[in-house]
Motif scaffolding. Structure first.
Motif, PDB file in Angstrom:
ATOM      1  N   MET A 306       0.847  -1.189   0.000  1.00 38.29           N
ATOM      2  CA  MET A 306       0.000   0.000   0.000  1.00 38.29           C
ATOM      3  C   MET A 306       0.884   1.242   0.000  1.00 38.29           C
ATOM      4  O   MET A 306       1.904   1.282   0.698  1.00 38.29           O
ATOM      5  N   LEU A 307       0.484   2.241  -0.783  1.00 39.25           N
ATOM      6  CA  LEU A 307       1.186   3.516  -0.878  1.00 39.25           C
ATOM      7  C   LEU A 307       0.198   4.649  -0.650  1.00 39.25           C
ATOM      8  O   LEU A 307      -0.966   4.550  -1.046  1.00 39.25           O
ATOM      9  N   ALA A 308       0.664   5.727  -0.057  1.00 41.08           N
ATOM     10  CA  ALA A 308      -0.173   6.908   0.141  1.00 41.08           C
ATOM     11  C   ALA A 308       0.704   8.150   0.067  1.00 41.08           C
ATOM     12  O   ALA A 308       1.877   8.124   0.467  1.00 41.08           O
ATOM     13  N   LYS A 309       0.113   9.240  -0.435  1.00 41.85           N
ATOM     14  CA  LYS A 309       0.872  10.484  -0.567  1.00 41.85           C
ATOM     15  C   LYS A 309      -0.072  11.681  -0.537  1.00 41.85           C
ATOM     16  O   LYS A 309      -1.168  11.632  -1.100  1.00 41.85           O
ATOM     17  N   TYR A 310       0.398  12.754   0.106  1.00 43.49           N
ATOM     18  CA  TYR A 310      -0.276  14.049   0.011  1.00 43.49           C
ATOM     19  C   TYR A 310       0.779  15.094  -0.332  1.00 43.49           C
ATOM     20  O   TYR A 310       1.858  15.140   0.295  1.00 43.49           O
ATOM     21  N   ALA A 311       0.499  15.937  -1.315  1.00 43.16           N
ATOM     22  CA  ALA A 311       1.448  16.956  -1.755  1.00 43.16           C
ATOM     23  C   ALA A 311       0.749  18.306  -1.852  1.00 43.16           C
ATOM     24  O   ALA A 311      -0.415  18.397  -2.258  1.00 43.16           O
ATOM     25  N   TYR A 312       1.493  19.346  -1.478  1.00 43.86           N
ATOM     26  CA  TYR A 312       1.012  20.725  -1.603  1.00 43.86           C
ATOM     27  C   TYR A 312       2.127  21.541  -2.245  1.00 43.86           C
ATOM     28  O   TYR A 312       3.241  21.611  -1.730  1.00 43.86           O
ATOM     29  N   TYR A 313       1.833  22.143  -3.401  1.00 41.36           N
ATOM     30  CA  TYR A 313       2.808  22.929  -4.143  1.00 41.36           C
ATOM     31  C   TYR A 313       2.274  24.353  -4.316  1.00 41.36           C
ATOM     32  O   TYR A 313       1.142  24.546  -4.774  1.00 41.36           O
ATOM     33  N   GLN A 314       3.097  25.335  -3.974  1.00 37.21           N
ATOM     34  CA  GLN A 314       2.725  26.739  -4.168  1.00 37.21           C
ATOM     35  C   GLN A 314       3.795  27.431  -5.004  1.00 37.21           C
ATOM     36  O   GLN A 314       4.981  27.351  -4.700  1.00 37.21           O
ATOM     37  N   THR A 315       3.352  28.099  -6.058  1.00 35.50           N
ATOM     38  CA  THR A 315       4.245  28.840  -6.941  1.00 35.50           C
ATOM     39  C   THR A 315       3.775  30.278  -7.039  1.00 35.50           C
ATOM     40  O   THR A 315       2.606  30.535  -7.362  1.00 35.50           O
ATOM     41  N   HIS A 316       4.670  31.203  -6.757  1.00 30.49           N
ATOM     42  CA  HIS A 316       4.372  32.632  -6.880  1.00 30.49           C
ATOM     43  C   HIS A 316       5.216  33.188  -8.018  1.00 30.49           C
ATOM     44  O   HIS A 316       6.451  33.190  -7.951  1.00 30.49           O
ATOM     45  N   TYR A 317       4.550  33.626  -9.080  1.00 27.65           N
ATOM     46  CA  TYR A 317       5.234  34.119 -10.272  1.00 27.65           C
ATOM     47  C   TYR A 317       4.960  35.616 -10.423  1.00 27.65           C
ATOM     48  O   TYR A 317       3.800  36.058 -10.370  1.00 27.65           O
ATOM     49  N   VAL A 318       6.037  36.386 -10.615  1.00 32.50           N
ATOM     50  CA  VAL A 318       5.930  37.844 -10.743  1.00 32.50           C
ATOM     51  C   VAL A 318       6.713  38.283 -11.971  1.00 32.50           C
ATOM     52  O   VAL A 318       7.856  37.856 -12.175  1.00 32.50           O
ATOM     53  N   ASN A 319       6.114  39.123 -12.796  1.00 32.32           N
ATOM     54  CA  ASN A 319       6.795  39.731 -13.934  1.00 32.32           C
ATOM     55  C   ASN A 319       6.554  41.234 -13.877  1.00 32.32           C
ATOM     56  O   ASN A 319       5.440  41.706 -14.126  1.00 32.32           O
ATOM     57  N   ARG A 320       7.592  41.970 -13.527  1.00 33.33           N
ATOM     58  CA  ARG A 320       7.488  43.430 -13.420  1.00 33.33           C
ATOM     59  C   ARG A 320       8.230  44.135 -14.546  1.00 33.33           C
ATOM     60  O   ARG A 320       8.558  45.310 -14.441  1.00 33.33           O
ATOM     61  N   ASP A 321       8.475  43.410 -15.634  1.00 37.08           N
ATOM     62  CA  ASP A 321       9.136  44.011 -16.788  1.00 37.08           C
ATOM     63  C   ASP A 321       8.196  45.055 -17.394  1.00 37.08           C
ATOM     64  O   ASP A 321       7.089  44.725 -17.838  1.00 37.08           O
ATOM     65  N   PRO A 322       8.587  46.321 -17.467  1.00 42.46           N
ATOM     66  CA  PRO A 322       7.684  47.362 -17.988  1.00 42.46           C
ATOM     67  C   PRO A 322       7.369  47.217 -19.466  1.00 42.46           C
ATOM     68  O   PRO A 322       6.414  47.825 -19.951  1.00 42.46           O
ATOM     69  N   ASN A 323       8.152  46.404 -20.192  1.00 44.64           N
ATOM     70  CA  ASN A 323       7.915  46.236 -21.626  1.00 44.64           C
ATOM     71  C   ASN A 323       6.929  45.120 -21.936  1.00 44.64           C
ATOM     72  O   ASN A 323       6.602  44.890 -23.095  1.00 44.64           O
TER      73      ASN A 323
END
Length: 668
Positions: A306-323
């Motif tokens: 028997m196998l069990a798994k719980y995963a939580y992934y958080q990604t914060h992406y920011v792009n402040r390029d004025p162009n």
């Protein structure tokens, strides 16, 4: 503040796992025997051998991540966006990274958002073995989901082993190198009792990510457009990885539990386009998963796991390029996985297995008009194996049922698929030295959440991609206890793959507005050759050689009216290969490695403007081991890209030139 919190949690894990004392004992040999009894039964014999690299060889290579090590396997294509913190993904035999399963200590790593597993987030410091399987891992005693991949990579971490009188091990490693790289890692292994052991490992990485590169581009008429030298910017990274494990044995069984966490913040240097060197993109990742396994045999014929798994992934992406368009989004993924598998030996040489897996994925984001999807997947597999001294046959069939739900769409996709596979291995001359093998397999991959639901781009009516694989090959392998030649292995495979309903991004007619469609069809023909040998010319001197070569012809056969019909698909070279030469003499280790990727094209049309020349790199490392009482020390110096070649794996993402590193390891 986040860094302090993570460090505090790490210290708490160490205090919890490390006991006040340990009782030395001799049961550890029984633990190892227990593993052999469970896994070496003829019921679980693999039909198709894997490509394997073990911990000692990985330690000698100038590798920073698991992806770096996988470059030395035949049939693997790497996407590397450059630098220590650059995203690194792989695929095998040109079928795309979403068709490749990545398993960490027996349980698959997931990313329902985009299907990409960034292997740069995993360290080699605690890895004992990496193995690559084409088709699937052909042992029938495995979770149902493992029957569904077109290929699989298995990463097995180090498990504590104690000699008589030992109750703990400690290892510390520090590495300093170019791009202001500093990497600190520690591993603590402890015997908690005669039947339970633990390990706690942690690693910290920091780098400015800066390196010089030469940027040269030509116009369509062949005249020089740019030729300059610059420094890569916005490639900095800090990352913290921590992992805790518990291992236990009991009568005819074993169990283990794992907690893994990874936190990083990095710049995304972006592509060099129109002579622009800087980008304003940043990404922060906070990933954690818990997993556990339990295996038990009842007598000599029946085993369950028997196998069990719980995963939580958080990604914060920011792009402040004025162009470009300003972006500041956070994505949160959750995954829940459960598997039960069973194998029964009906009679000597004939066994039957069945497995059921359940997987639930959910994605949230702070975007306007987001669909908030979650996915339920049920998988049921049945497999059988027939093993004789001269013949091994395995067959399997996997039934997959997938259903999506969203908040914003009235109709969500649901999929039912059957994916069979057949593997045959013949030993025509008796013994196990020479074997002929073949397999045929059908597999598929579900569209990712981004494919289906990404704003202004997704298409909820997409069909899954399907792949058909056919492979024939042979292996010759032999070992000698004495003489000049100690080990020799030669492995050759010829294969044909066909990918249908390839998911591609297609313009809708407005600038920056795209949609996803099932338009692609790709035919792939190839040959993989791999050989390795070990030679002992004099006492205490061992020379090892490992060579691999891949030929791939991967053609887009979607539409005869397309200008790129029957052209080689982007970024797949016709010819590629690698070589590893290792020399060991007493306390000294010297290792040279070479990687070659032939010419390829960066767009669908194979025209001069899209042409990318071949590239190659040479890496050299030397290490020295010594013992000071109870302490073992190892010093290794390495030079990567020895010839300072300037090259791109991905167009406009220059790779580092010549770079250096020194590593000090202490064990006790």
């Amino acid at each position: 503040m986040k860094r302090l919190t993570v460090l505090a949690l790490l210290c708490f894990m160490v205090l919890c796992v490390y006991p006040q004392g340990g009782t030395p004992g001799s049961l550890d040999s029984i633990q190892q025997v227990g593993e052999v009894i469970v896994w070496a039964k003829p019921t679980y014999r693999e039909v198709i051998p894997s490509h394997v690299m073990k911990g000692e060889q990985l330690e000698r290579l100038s590798t920073h991540s698991i992806t770096d090590a996988l470059r030395y396997f035949a049939g693997v294509q790497l996407k590397d966006y450059g630098g220590v913190g650059g995203i690194k993904t792989i695929n095998i035999r040109s079928m795309g990274s979403s068709h490749l399963g990545i398993f960490y200590d027996g349980i698959q790593l997931g990313n329902a958002q985009n299907g990409q597993i960034d292997l740069g987030q995993f360290s080699l410091d605690n890895v004992e073995e990496i193995s690559l399987y084409n088709g699937q891992k052909s042992a029938i005693f495995q979770p149902a989901s493992e029957f569904g991949n077109a290929g699989a990579v298995y990463i097995r971490t180090r498990r504590p082993r104690f000699a008589e009188g030992e109750n703990h091990h400690l290892r510390f490693k520090v590495k300093y190198g170019s791009s202001d790289l500093i990497r600190l890692s520690a591993l603590w292994e402890q015997k908690l009792s005669q039947t339970v052991s633990s390990s706690v490992g942690a690693e910290f990485l920091n780098s400015s990510g800066k390196y010089k590169f030469r940027y040269t581009r030509y116009r369509a008429d062949g005249t020089l457009a740019y030729d300059t030298t610059a420094a890569r910017q916005n490639g900095d990274i800090w990352a913290l990885r921590a992992e805790g494990n518990l291992y236990g044995i009991f009568n005819q069984g074993s169990w283990n539990a794992k907690a893994y966490t990874y936190h990083s913040e990095r710049g995304i240097p972006g592509a060099i386009v129109n002579n622009v060197w800087r980008r304003g993109e940043r990404q922060a990742d906070h990933n954690t998963f818990l997993q556990a396994s339990l295996m038990k045999s009842f007598g000599t014929r029946y085993t369950t796991r028997m196998l069990a798994k719980y995963a939580y992934y958080q990604t914060h992406y920011v792009n402040r390029d004025p162009n470009t368009m300003l972006v500041d989004n956070t994505y949160r993924q959750q995954e829940l996985f459960f598997s039960t598998s069973h194998v029964y030996e009906l009679m000597d040489g004939w066994s039957l297995s069945a497995a059921y897996d359940f997987k639930w994925n959910k994605l949230n984001a702070d975007m306007r008009q987001f669909a908030y999807p979650h996915r339920y997947a049920n998988m049921l597999s049945v497999a059988t194996a027939y093993n004789q001294p001269w013949l091994n046959i395995q067959g399997s069939i996997l039934a997959t049922f997938v259903k999506d739900h969203t908040r914003t769409l009235s109709s969500q996709p649901h999929t039912t698929a059957l994916t069979p596979a057949l593997f045959v291995n013949v030993f025509p001359f008796g013994g196990r030295s020479f074997s002929l093998r073949a397999y045929a397999k059908r597999s598929f991959r579900m569209p990712t959440f981004n494919d289906l639901y990404y704003t202004d781009m997704g298409n909820a009516l997409l069909e899954p991609e399907t792949a058909l694989q056919y492979n024939v090959g042979f292996v010759f392998e032999k070992d000698w206890q004495q003489g000049l030649l100690r080990h020799f292995r030669w492995q050759t495979d010829a294969y044909y793959n066909s990918v249908h309903d390839k998911i591609v991004a297609y313009p809708k007619g407005q600038q920056f507005r795209w949609t996803m469609l099932n338009l692609g069809k790709v035919h792939i023909k190839g040959v993989d050759v791999e050989t390795e040998a070990a030679v002992a010319p004099v006492k205490d001197l061992l020379l090892s050689v490992r060579l691999q070569y891949t030929y791939q012809d991967a053609r887009d056969v979607t539409n005869p009216s397309d200008t790129y019909y029957r052209h080689q698909i982007p970024y797949i070279p016709w010819h590629s290969g690698s070589a590893i030469l290792g020399l060991s003499y007493r306390q000294w280790d010297v290792n040279y490695s070479f990687i070659y990727a032939g010419k390829r094209y960066n767009q669908q049309e194979n025209i001069a403007y899209n042409y990318m020349p071949a590239w190659y790199t040479s890496d050299l490392s030397a290490g020295y081991r010594l013992r000071l009482g109870n302490y073992g020390l190892r010093v290794m110096a390495e030079v990567n890209n020895l010839l300072d070649q300037q090259y791109d794996v991905i167009l406009n993402y220059p790779m580092p030139g010549r770079n250096f590193a020194v590593t000090l390891t202490m064990e006790m």
